[in-house]
Write a protein that holds these residues in place. Structure first.
Motif, mmCIF file in Angstrom:
data_model
loop_
_atom_site.group_PDB
_atom_site.id
_atom_site.type_symbol
_atom_site.label_atom_id
_atom_site.label_comp_id
_atom_site.label_asym_id
_atom_site.label_seq_id
_atom_site.Cartn_x
_atom_site.Cartn_y
_atom_site.Cartn_z
ATOM 1 N N ASP A 170 0.833 -1.208 0.000
ATOM 2 C CA ASP A 170 0.000 0.000 0.000
ATOM 3 C C ASP A 170 0.868 1.259 0.000
ATOM 4 O O ASP A 170 0.582 2.231 -0.704
ATOM 5 C CB ASP A 170 -0.922 0.014 1.224
ATOM 6 N N TYR A 171 1.930 1.235 0.795
ATOM 7 C CA TYR A 171 2.817 2.399 0.858
ATOM 8 C C TYR A 171 3.608 2.547 -0.439
ATOM 9 O O TYR A 171 3.771 3.665 -0.941
ATOM 10 C CB TYR A 171 3.771 2.253 2.040
ATOM 11 N N ILE A 172 4.098 1.440 -0.986
ATOM 12 C CA ILE A 172 4.841 1.503 -2.242
ATOM 13 C C ILE A 172 3.958 2.070 -3.346
ATOM 14 O O ILE A 172 4.397 2.892 -4.164
ATOM 15 C CB ILE A 172 5.357 0.108 -2.645
ATOM 16 N N ASN A 173 2.692 1.653 -3.379
ATOM 17 C CA ASN A 173 1.765 2.159 -4.392
ATOM 18 C C ASN A 173 1.517 3.647 -4.206
ATOM 19 O O ASN A 173 1.407 4.400 -5.186
ATOM 20 C CB ASN A 173 0.445 1.393 -4.331
ATOM 21 N N ALA A 174 1.432 4.092 -2.960
ATOM 22 C CA ALA A 174 1.253 5.526 -2.698
ATOM 23 C C ALA A 174 2.451 6.323 -3.206
ATOM 24 O O ALA A 174 2.281 7.399 -3.797
ATOM 25 C CB ALA A 174 1.044 5.766 -1.202
ATOM 26 N N SER A 200 -7.718 7.970 -0.571
ATOM 27 C CA SER A 200 -7.910 6.860 -1.505
ATOM 28 C C SER A 200 -9.338 6.821 -2.024
ATOM 29 O O SER A 200 -9.574 6.657 -3.222
ATOM 30 C CB SER A 200 -7.576 5.532 -0.815
ATOM 31 N N SER A 201 -10.308 7.017 -1.145
ATOM 32 C CA SER A 201 -11.716 7.011 -1.550
ATOM 33 C C SER A 201 -12.020 8.172 -2.484
ATOM 34 O O SER A 201 -12.720 8.008 -3.491
ATOM 35 C CB SER A 201 -12.615 7.085 -0.314
ATOM 36 N N ALA A 202 -11.470 9.351 -2.171
ATOM 37 C CA ALA A 202 -11.721 10.531 -2.997
ATOM 38 C C ALA A 202 -11.110 10.371 -4.387
ATOM 39 O O ALA A 202 -11.724 10.709 -5.399
ATOM 40 C CB ALA A 202 -11.149 11.773 -2.315
ATOM 41 N N GLN A 213 -3.692 5.138 -11.292
ATOM 42 C CA GLN A 213 -3.217 6.396 -10.734
ATOM 43 C C GLN A 213 -3.898 6.708 -9.403
ATOM 44 O O GLN A 213 -3.925 7.844 -8.962
ATOM 45 C CB GLN A 213 -3.455 7.538 -11.727
ATOM 46 N N VAL A 214 -4.468 5.690 -8.781
ATOM 47 C CA VAL A 214 -5.197 5.864 -7.529
ATOM 48 C C VAL A 214 -4.412 5.240 -6.385
ATOM 49 O O VAL A 214 -3.887 4.131 -6.507
ATOM 50 C CB VAL A 214 -6.597 5.215 -7.614
ATOM 51 N N VAL A 215 -4.320 5.962 -5.246
ATOM 52 C CA VAL A 215 -3.759 5.389 -4.029
ATOM 53 C C VAL A 215 -4.786 4.404 -3.494
ATOM 54 O O VAL A 215 -5.878 4.790 -3.077
ATOM 55 C CB VAL A 215 -3.457 6.475 -2.979
ATOM 56 N N ARG A 216 -4.447 3.129 -3.548
ATOM 57 C CA ARG A 216 -5.431 2.106 -3.240
ATOM 58 C C ARG A 216 -4.977 1.237 -2.066
ATOM 59 O O ARG A 216 -3.873 0.701 -2.072
ATOM 60 C CB ARG A 216 -5.636 1.224 -4.472
ATOM 61 N N PHE A 217 -5.823 1.127 -1.053
ATOM 62 C CA PHE A 217 -5.595 0.161 0.014
ATOM 63 C C PHE A 217 -6.224 -1.157 -0.440
ATOM 64 O O PHE A 217 -7.428 -1.231 -0.660
ATOM 65 C CB PHE A 217 -6.244 0.618 1.328
#
Length: 433
Positions: A170-174, A200-202, A213-217
């Motif tokens: 999750d952090y790497i993707n962010a 992430s939701s927004a 291109q989304v920060v995804r958990f």
């Protein structure tokens, strides 16, 4: 208790009046709160666990009072006093397996999955880490690295319940999204886990056409399973929900007692193969499991950011790395943290993400592994051939702590990928090929 429409899968919601310390049992706890980001720990004596050792950071490890003479039996497999099943014998290879025997073996293995409970997969001696959502997102990542774990449950102190899981990936993707969108790193370092969940939701609402291109958990929902549920139910939940880990609850009191994932299934298969090698002596070619079309690989001179973008766009966790001749030389996993550990500050982390080549990262990873400065739980490379028996492949996965194997030809070129998910689907679907 509510369900997702399937009577086989159980989902639970934790009572919001419960406290976090009262909702964690069996495992030792390291609870990171927003108060100076210091661990707060508490002792619980669940299932006769006893305190084994107290660590300098305030966490503690428990051990079970079950002795090695009183092995727990499940699915025809014994568990030793370390909480993991005994390795019994060397794997024996076989030649040609008749189709009738394949069907018979399949039914027996499926029975092992049905008879084995989630409780049986849990380690007797283990150590857990819990994050409050009020702590900084970046510090939570480094806590995962420090504790040599890939996942931790998230506790919302306002709602007084678990709200999801956080993984290293999750952090790497962010970081990847931050670099792509040219966002200031100061924003990332200042955000809490709660901020990132909301962010992430927004982003998901406004970036439906560009999901990479989304920060995804990956585990934004706290989907759980009972400790008494079968491994079949665990596998169905993992596959149907597209997740990598499932929190396990004590059905009697609702306590969180473990987190299980695909590697635990690899361990079960490995131990079953060790005690019953004839059940897993069929080859990949005979079983016809795995993926052999549209296989993605990356050259060793590719940049990390390019590989991570490809992993996210294809929704896969890793891919083979090849040299100039097409020979498989390694694998790159989305949870590789070596380029982060090498950096001195957040700006250098983002710079490394854009500049580092895969071959540089692999060399750095080996250096960090030798020095003990990187997670020992990192997934290593597993290669196999079509003529390899399934038992040998599963054994190699277990040794490398990997859930995938790269299928290669005589020239060591990638021709396919076989994962533990493929093996699970084979046994759960009646051996259809």
């Amino acid at each position: 208790m509510s369900t997702n429409g399937s009577s086989n899968l159980n989902y639970h919601s934790i009572n919001s009046s419960d406290s976090i310390s009262g909702l964690i049992g069996r495992e030792s706890q390291t609870i990171y709160s927003s108060q100076n980001f210091l661990p707060a720990t508490g002792k619980r004596n669940v299932n006769s666990n006893k305190v084994d050792s107290i660590h300098s950071n305030g966490s503690f490890t428990t051990r079970s009072s079950i002795s090695s003479e009183n092995n727990i039996g499940f699915g025809g497999i014994g568990m030793n006093n370390s909480g993991r099943m005994n390795l019994v014998s060397e794997i024996s290879n076989s030649n040609i397996i008749p189709d009738a025997d394949l069907i018979s073996n399949h039914s027996i293995v499926q029975g092992i999955f049905n008879d084995t409970k989630c409780y049986d997969l849990m380690q007797i001696s283990s150590k857990g880490t819990v994050f409050e959502t009020t702590i900084p997102f970046q510090l939570a990542f480094f806590a995962l690295v420090e504790h040599d774990t890939d996942v931790a449950p998230l506790w919302d102190p306002e709602r007084r319940q678990f709200v999801g899981l956080m993984t290293v990936g999750d952090y790497i993707n962010a970081l990847r999204v931050w670099r792509t969108q040219r966002l200031p790193t100061t924003e990332l370092t200042a955000r809490t886990i709660s901020d990132m969940l909301a962010f992430s939701s927004a982003m998901s609402l406004h970036s439906q056409q560009q999901t990479n291109q989304v920060v995804r958990f990956r585990h934004a929902d706290f989907q759980t399973i009972d400790a008494e549920d079968s491994v079949v139910q665990l596998c169905l939940l993992l596959i149907r929900s597209g997740i990598d880990y499932v929190p396990v609850l004590d059905p009697d009191n609702g306590n969180l007692v473990s987190i299980l994932g695909y590697l635990d299934i690899v361990h079960l298969l490995d131990q079953a193969a060790a005690q019953h090698p004839h059940l897993f002596s069929a080859t990949l070619e005979q079983l016809r499991i795995g993926t052999y079309t549209n296989i993605m690989t990356a050259p060793k001179h590719a940049k990390i950011c390019e590989v991570l973008d490809a992993l996210e766009s294809q929704q896969i966790s890793s891919l083979p790395i090849v040299d100039d001749t097409g020979k498989v030389v390694d694998t790159y996993h989305k949870s590789d943290v070596s380029f982060v550990i090498k950096a001195a500050d957040p700006d250098e982390v983002v710079a490394n993400l854009g500049n580092f080549k895969v071959e540089e990262c692999i060399a750095l990873r080996e250096q960090l592994l030798q020095s003990g400065d990187v997670m020992s739980s990192f997934q290593g490379l597993v290669v196999c051939k079509l003529e390899y028996p399934l038992s040998q492949i599963v054994r190699s996965m277990m040794i490398a702590r990997s859930t995938k194997a790269v299928v290669v030809d005589e020239a060591h070129r990638c021709i396919g990928i076989v994962s533990v998910k493929d093996v699970i689907k084979y046994y759960l679907t009646g051996g259809e090929r």
